[in-house]
Design a protein around this motif. Structure first.
Motif, PDB file in Angstrom:
ATOM      1  N   MET A   1       0.847  -1.190   0.000  1.00  0.00           N
ATOM      2  CA  MET A   1       0.000   0.000   0.000  1.00  0.00           C
ATOM      3  C   MET A   1       0.881   1.238   0.000  1.00  0.00           C
ATOM      4  N   ASP A   2       0.399   2.253  -0.655  1.00  0.00           N
ATOM      5  CA  ASP A   2       1.111   3.520  -0.733  1.00  0.00           C
ATOM      6  C   ASP A   2       0.131   4.640  -0.399  1.00  0.00           C
ATOM      7  N   HIS A   3       0.657   5.692   0.147  1.00  0.00           N
ATOM      8  CA  HIS A   3      -0.149   6.893   0.368  1.00  0.00           C
ATOM      9  C   HIS A   3      -0.027   7.762  -0.874  1.00  0.00           C
ATOM     10  N   LEU A   4      -1.146   8.080  -1.500  1.00  0.00           N
ATOM     11  CA  LEU A   4      -1.108   8.958  -2.668  1.00  0.00           C
ATOM     12  C   LEU A   4      -0.503  10.303  -2.268  1.00  0.00           C
ATOM     13  N   LEU A   5      -1.073  10.917  -1.264  1.00  0.00           N
ATOM     14  CA  LEU A   5      -0.479  12.126  -0.700  1.00  0.00           C
ATOM     15  C   LEU A   5       0.392  11.677   0.466  1.00  0.00           C
ATOM     16  N   PRO A   6       1.686  11.970   0.412  1.00  0.00           N
ATOM     17  CA  PRO A   6       2.614  11.405   1.397  1.00  0.00           C
ATOM     18  C   PRO A   6       2.270  11.789   2.825  1.00  0.00           C
ATOM     19  N   LYS A   7       2.361  10.792   3.688  1.00  0.00           N
ATOM     20  CA  LYS A   7       2.032  11.034   5.099  1.00  0.00           C
ATOM     21  C   LYS A   7       3.024  11.991   5.743  1.00  0.00           C
ATOM     22  N   SER A   8       4.240  12.113   5.181  1.00  0.00           N
ATOM     23  CA  SER A   8       5.215  13.065   5.723  1.00  0.00           C
ATOM     24  C   SER A   8       4.760  14.511   5.540  1.00  0.00           C
ATOM     25  N   LYS A   9       3.912  14.753   4.547  1.00  0.00           N
ATOM     26  CA  LYS A   9       3.421  16.111   4.274  1.00  0.00           C
ATOM     27  C   LYS A   9       1.940  16.277   4.603  1.00  0.00           C
ATOM     28  N   TRP A  10       1.222  15.179   4.636  1.00  0.00           N
ATOM     29  CA  TRP A  10      -0.221  15.210   4.843  1.00  0.00           C
ATOM     30  C   TRP A  10      -0.589  14.271   5.997  1.00  0.00           C
ATOM     31  N   ARG A  11      -0.123  14.578   7.184  1.00  0.00           N
ATOM     32  CA  ARG A  11      -0.322  13.699   8.346  1.00  0.00           C
ATOM     33  C   ARG A  11      -1.800  13.409   8.627  1.00  0.00           C
ATOM     34  N   ALA A  12      -2.657  14.358   8.378  1.00  0.00           N
ATOM     35  CA  ALA A  12      -4.082  14.162   8.659  1.00  0.00           C
ATOM     36  C   ALA A  12      -4.692  13.075   7.767  1.00  0.00           C
ATOM     37  N   LEU A  13      -4.043  12.752   6.654  1.00  0.00           N
ATOM     38  CA  LEU A  13      -4.557  11.736   5.730  1.00  0.00           C
ATOM     39  C   LEU A  13      -3.849  10.388   5.863  1.00  0.00           C
ATOM     40  N   ALA A  14      -2.988  10.258   6.852  1.00  0.00           N
ATOM     41  CA  ALA A  14      -2.177   9.046   6.997  1.00  0.00           C
ATOM     42  C   ALA A  14      -3.031   7.786   7.156  1.00  0.00           C
ATOM     43  N   TYR A  15      -4.186   7.891   7.769  1.00  0.00           N
ATOM     44  CA  TYR A  15      -5.029   6.714   8.004  1.00  0.00           C
ATOM     45  C   TYR A  15      -6.361   6.790   7.262  1.00  0.00           C
ATOM     46  N   GLU A  16      -6.434   7.631   6.264  1.00  0.00           N
ATOM     47  CA  GLU A  16      -7.650   7.757   5.453  1.00  0.00           C
ATOM     48  C   GLU A  16      -7.587   6.787   4.284  1.00  0.00           C
ATOM     49  N   TRP A  17      -8.575   5.898   4.174  1.00  0.00           N
ATOM     50  CA  TRP A  17      -8.596   4.928   3.085  1.00  0.00           C
ATOM     51  C   TRP A  17      -8.575   5.605   1.728  1.00  0.00           C
ATOM     52  N   SER A  18      -9.178   6.774   1.627  1.00  0.00           N
ATOM     53  CA  SER A  18      -9.222   7.471   0.343  1.00  0.00           C
ATOM     54  C   SER A  18      -7.839   7.903  -0.140  1.00  0.00           C
ATOM     55  N   ASN A  19      -6.848   7.856   0.738  1.00  0.00           N
ATOM     56  CA  ASN A  19      -5.487   8.247   0.378  1.00  0.00           C
ATOM     57  C   ASN A  19      -4.582   7.037   0.083  1.00  0.00           C
ATOM     58  N   TYR A  20      -5.121   5.828   0.184  1.00  0.00           N
ATOM     59  CA  TYR A  20      -4.323   4.620  -0.070  1.00  0.00           C
ATOM     60  C   TYR A  20      -4.456   4.175  -1.520  1.00  0.00           C
ATOM     61  N   ARG A  21      -3.343   3.715  -2.078  1.00  0.00           N
ATOM     62  CA  ARG A  21      -3.318   3.117  -3.410  1.00  0.00           C
ATOM     63  C   ARG A  21      -2.493   1.841  -3.333  1.00  0.00           C
ATOM     64  N   LEU A  22      -2.917   0.836  -4.076  1.00  0.00           N
ATOM     65  CA  LEU A  22      -2.157  -0.399  -4.153  1.00  0.00           C
ATOM     66  C   LEU A  22      -0.954  -0.163  -5.057  1.00  0.00           C
ATOM     67  N   ALA A  23       0.231  -0.482  -4.568  1.00  0.00           N
ATOM     68  CA  ALA A  23       1.461  -0.277  -5.340  1.00  0.00           C
ATOM     69  C   ALA A  23       2.487  -1.319  -4.927  1.00  0.00           C
ATOM     70  N   CYS A  24       3.260  -1.768  -5.904  1.00  0.00           N
ATOM     71  CA  CYS A  24       4.344  -2.686  -5.551  1.00  0.00           C
ATOM     72  C   CYS A  24       5.413  -1.900  -4.798  1.00  0.00           C
ATOM     73  N   GLY A  25       6.271  -2.620  -4.111  1.00  0.00           N
ATOM     74  CA  GLY A  25       7.306  -1.980  -3.297  1.00  0.00           C
ATOM     75  C   GLY A  25       8.215  -1.064  -4.096  1.00  0.00           C
ATOM     76  N   ARG A  26       8.554  -1.476  -5.326  1.00  0.00           N
ATOM     77  CA  ARG A  26       9.444  -0.654  -6.150  1.00  0.00           C
ATOM     78  C   ARG A  26       8.789   0.681  -6.495  1.00  0.00           C
ATOM     79  N   MET A  27       7.510   0.661  -6.858  1.00  0.00           N
ATOM     80  CA  MET A  27       6.826   1.908  -7.203  1.00  0.00           C
ATOM     81  C   MET A  27       6.649   2.793  -5.972  1.00  0.00           C
ATOM     82  N   ASN A  28       6.352   2.172  -4.843  1.00  0.00           N
ATOM     83  CA  ASN A  28       6.198   2.910  -3.591  1.00  0.00           C
ATOM     84  C   ASN A  28       7.504   3.630  -3.254  1.00  0.00           C
ATOM     85  N   ALA A  29       8.623   2.921  -3.384  1.00  0.00           N
ATOM     86  CA  ALA A  29       9.923   3.524  -3.064  1.00  0.00           C
ATOM     87  C   ALA A  29      10.281   4.630  -4.052  1.00  0.00           C
TER      88      ALA A  29
END
Length: 128
Positions: A1-29
């Protein structure tokens, strides 16, 4: 899972399902905390294309300049044309070409490499 809007910049969205996207580890990194990658939910058919002579991902034809730039930014950020991805596309393309029957080959690609299948059909090199 990846955060579309990064949790480092958008802490309020860190646990919002609407901000999650399925991504392989390479794409996430590769995406890391950047915000210039297109949201897969927003990508429309035709935004990404495949140059069949090189098997490189390119912006689709006829895009408006702002969308074309965002597509190119996504390609660059995720390094969608690195040697490993190209080699994988070559392998699938060679497997497709080894089938005697085009319909079996395109069915194989639709299952294992749907983007490649879609581009072969779009470019008139395979039957849907």
């Amino acid at each position: 899972m990846d955060h579309l809007l990064p949790k480092s910049k958008w802490r309020a969205l860190a646990y919002e399902w609407s901000n999650y996207r399925l991504a392989c580890g390479r794409m996430n990194a590769r995406k890391n905390d950047s915000e210039d990658v297109l949201d897969p939910f927003d990508v429309q058919d035709g935004w990404f294309a495949l140059e069949l002579s090189t098997l490189q991902v390119i912006p689709g034809p006829g895009l408006d300049a702002p969308i074309q730039q965002r597509v190119q930014d996504t390609i660059d950020r995720l390094d969608l044309n690195d040697d490993e991805f190209i080699a994988q596309r070559v392998e699938y393309f060679e497997s497709y070409k080894s089938y005697c029957d085009d319909m079996r080959g395109i069915a194989f690609l639709k299952k294992h490499a749907p983007f490649l299948a879609k581009e072969l059909i779009r470019q008139g090199l395979a039957q849907p």
